[in-house]
Write an enzyme that holds these catalytic residues in place. Sequence first.
Site, PDB file in Angstrom:
ATOM      1  N   GLU A  81       0.828  -1.209   0.000  1.00  6.99           N
ATOM      2  CA  GLU A  81       0.000   0.000   0.000  1.00  6.99           C
ATOM      3  C   GLU A  81       0.858   1.253   0.000  1.00  6.99           C
ATOM      4  O   GLU A  81       0.534   2.246  -0.644  1.00  6.99           O
ATOM      5  CB  GLU A  81      -0.929   0.017   1.227  1.00  6.99           C
ATOM      6  CG  GLU A  81      -2.056  -1.007   1.172  1.00  6.99           C
ATOM      7  CD  GLU A  81      -2.962  -0.845  -0.048  1.00  6.99           C
ATOM      8  OE1 GLU A  81      -3.174   0.296  -0.471  1.00  6.99           O
ATOM      9  OE2 GLU A  81      -3.386  -1.871  -0.604  1.00  6.99           O
TER      10      GLU A  81
ATOM     11  N   SER B 110      19.793  -7.489  -8.229  1.00 10.53           N
ATOM     12  CA  SER B 110      18.708  -7.291  -9.209  1.00 10.53           C
ATOM     13  C   SER B 110      18.799  -8.231 -10.418  1.00 10.53           C
ATOM     14  O   SER B 110      17.802  -8.832 -10.793  1.00 10.53           O
ATOM     15  CB  SER B 110      18.677  -5.844  -9.701  1.00 10.53           C
ATOM     16  OG  SER B 110      18.432  -4.964  -8.649  1.00 10.53           O
TER      17      SER B 110
ATOM     18  N   HIS C 151       3.586  -9.725 -10.083  1.00 12.35           N
ATOM     19  CA  HIS C 151       5.032  -9.965 -10.000  1.00 12.35           C
ATOM     20  C   HIS C 151       5.670  -8.928  -9.088  1.00 12.35           C
ATOM     21  O   HIS C 151       6.430  -9.241  -8.190  1.00 12.35           O
ATOM     22  CB  HIS C 151       5.657  -9.904 -11.395  1.00 12.35           C
ATOM     23  CG  HIS C 151       7.144  -9.726 -11.382  1.00 12.35           C
ATOM     24  ND1 HIS C 151       8.000 -10.731 -10.988  1.00 12.35           N
ATOM     25  CD2 HIS C 151       7.918  -8.660 -11.690  1.00 12.35           C
ATOM     26  CE1 HIS C 151       9.249 -10.280 -11.060  1.00 12.35           C
ATOM     27  NE2 HIS C 151       9.227  -9.034 -11.481  1.00 12.35           N
ATOM     28  N   SER C 152       5.399  -7.666  -9.372  1.00 10.98           N
ATOM     29  CA  SER C 152       5.908  -6.575  -8.540  1.00 10.98           C
ATOM     30  C   SER C 152       4.951  -5.417  -8.715  1.00 10.98           C
ATOM     31  O   SER C 152       3.956  -5.524  -9.428  1.00 10.98           O
ATOM     32  CB  SER C 152       7.303  -6.164  -9.011  1.00 10.98           C
ATOM     33  OG  SER C 152       7.213  -5.444 -10.231  1.00 10.98           O
TER      34      SER C 152
END
Lengths: 360, 420
Positions: free
Chosen positions: B98, B184, B311-312
Amino acid sequence: MAPIKATSLLNLAGKALHRRQFSVSKIASAKQMTVRDALNSALDEEMTRDERVFIIGEEVAQYDGAYKVTRGLWKKYGDKRVIDTPITEMGFTGIAVGAAMAGLRPVCEYMTFNFAMQAIDQIINSAGKTFYMSAGRVNVPIVFRGPNGAAAGVGAQHSQCYGAWYAHCPGLKVISPYNSEDCKGLLKAAIRDPDPVVFLENEILYGVQYPMSDQALSNDFVLPIGKAKIERPGKHITIVAHSRAVETSLQAANELSSKGIEAEVINLRSLRPLDINTITASVAKTNHLITVEQGWPSAGIGAEILARIMESEAFFHLDQPAIRLTGVDTPMPYTKSLEMAALPVPKDVVEMTKKLLKVK
Amino acid sequence: MATRKCLQLLKIPNRRLFHGNNALLKEGPSFPGAQTTWTEKLSFVTKSSYAPIPVYRVMDRKGSVIDPEGDPQLPRETLLKMYKDMRTLNILDKILYESQRQGRISFYMTNYGEEAIHIGSAAALDLEDVIYGQYREAGVLVWRGFTAQQFVDQCYGNRDDLGKGRQMPVHYGAKHLNFVTISSPLSTQMPQAVGAAYALKGKGRVVVCYYGDGAASEGDAHAAFNFGATLECPVILFCRNNGYAISTPVKDQYRGDGVAARGPAFGIHTLRVDGNDVFAVYNATKLAKKYCLEESKPVVVEAMAYRLGHHSTSDDSTAYRSQDEVDQWATTDNPATKMKIYLMKKGLWSEDEEKKFLKEKREEVMTAFTAGEKKPKPNWNECFKDVYKFMPEHIEKQMNDMKKHVDKYKKQYPVDQYET
């Protein structure tokens, strides 16, 4: 190939970058088009024109590309021409290089060029050298494309410029376009080219609109590879830049203009071959030179340009030593304020120009 | 000449050349590349030549233990910690997701649907075992004691972020918890984990490397499998197969029997488990670790699951899968709910306790959240550090110049926003 593979900053790019456009070549009534749509139309037109052209990469089909550059192409051309692959840059680049060797015209998309490091052996050792190693028997007509350089807020492993890396390698052609016209005309040229072309896009610019001339909107608008463009003519100083740094330079030129300094801004468009003639001609006129780029300073594009000036007649036209403005020599910070400080901004160009011209 | 050479070779018990001392004398094929038999029948080996690897489970979809032998009979406190950690992970996910949506942090990745994988595997390991994660393993950190405050601090990159604000959110790292910082680029952790296991051979510790069904396609994954096998490293190559790599479904990722089938092909002992069953994951990890240590060899584990979240925060999964599909998994085979039912059946948990726990945990995370948001950023001089182990002279000079500059012009800079 990252978590963050699709750290799409579409919204950010859209919001932050609807900024003014300073290109002097624009036509008042010109149609506006985003860089993304320009790339998309180049792909679309070339796929229609030549059945051998196909797109291969991660998320390029149903998902329309991590940055939506291939939007609608899968629906239009189907699975045969727009191919989603398993996650392996080395793998799908190798497949694409092989397909090019066998006569197809692959356009190989990387989610970002940061991930293309997984595939760099295929790009340099295979695509870049096969024509030479096969004694001219096998050429590799392929395009490697995707976002390059810094985006925003994605950390050191997603923010690197590979311009200097690929420009280093004979056998490759390297394009680093700036605006929508560049992207359309040069991507079409890259797809039609018989040699491997590395096409370095910029994520932040994807959502930015630029004017497109009627000519640029036509199906046969192709720009020459290896030719720079004078984005803005001037007589007091030459500023050479590529990709997003052209925007930085044009903004600086605009500000300098209000102080009576007319900067000539050269948009390199191609990093290899490098259009040194346009630069030397400009330096002969302005007697001052600054290069601007977002990549690192060491062995960078600016370093190359300065060295070539030093080796040429143009050196004798310089009134002051030429200066490089580059990204800061550090892994890209994640912190927003530091990230902003790590990239050249118009103020840097303005200040450096004033210093060179000894203007207060 | 040739015969003499052969005879000479036969005297040398070199297993690299011969599979057994009398290889040349036996009837079967003696090629160095395979230990096998002859056949006179020409036919393909196909995907259906072998049965697919079954999925090991302890509980059914309703949380009932099928074979009592399978129940690891964990003590009450352990069971409750496992369940509470799963819910803590859910709460962290909700609040941090959120906060990204509100623009407070730049990025986030949720862990919904993989709670049992994280907690079940983490519970079966010891703190000294080294974790190489991919990015969706926050539950392992919760289990190991990474606090709500530490999660929030990392996502905000504030003064107390162990990563000094240098990484995107969810790129956690905790040396004290033997959790290697997330990288990453995908799959880079896989060969590295095998290398770490090589270094830890014989030290009574294992390395656990988590990766996804998509990551398993990278070349690095194959290098990791092969080196794990040939160098005989105590590493658990733990695949979280959640059905999607961002938008790419597994049918476009591979055509074989998942990731597990690759294990035996590399000569690695392999287990496939129900990733929605915390006890199945626990048992599998326990067995894998025991084997790794006793034999000093790798194990492949493939935990089957379903990614319930996007996913993200850069992804909108409604573009490539239906809400019905997601809802179906969320309601009929939910790892946390399954464990809750198990606990309730055992009389170890009740709806009242659940309500009370969730309320308290939410408050705790919100407190951490508010505190984390208010904390100053790391000291400005951190931006000069850690590029090299020993600060080179030119960087030191830059730092000192900056210090003088900031000291002189303090009023021009927001120095109060930074740690001093």
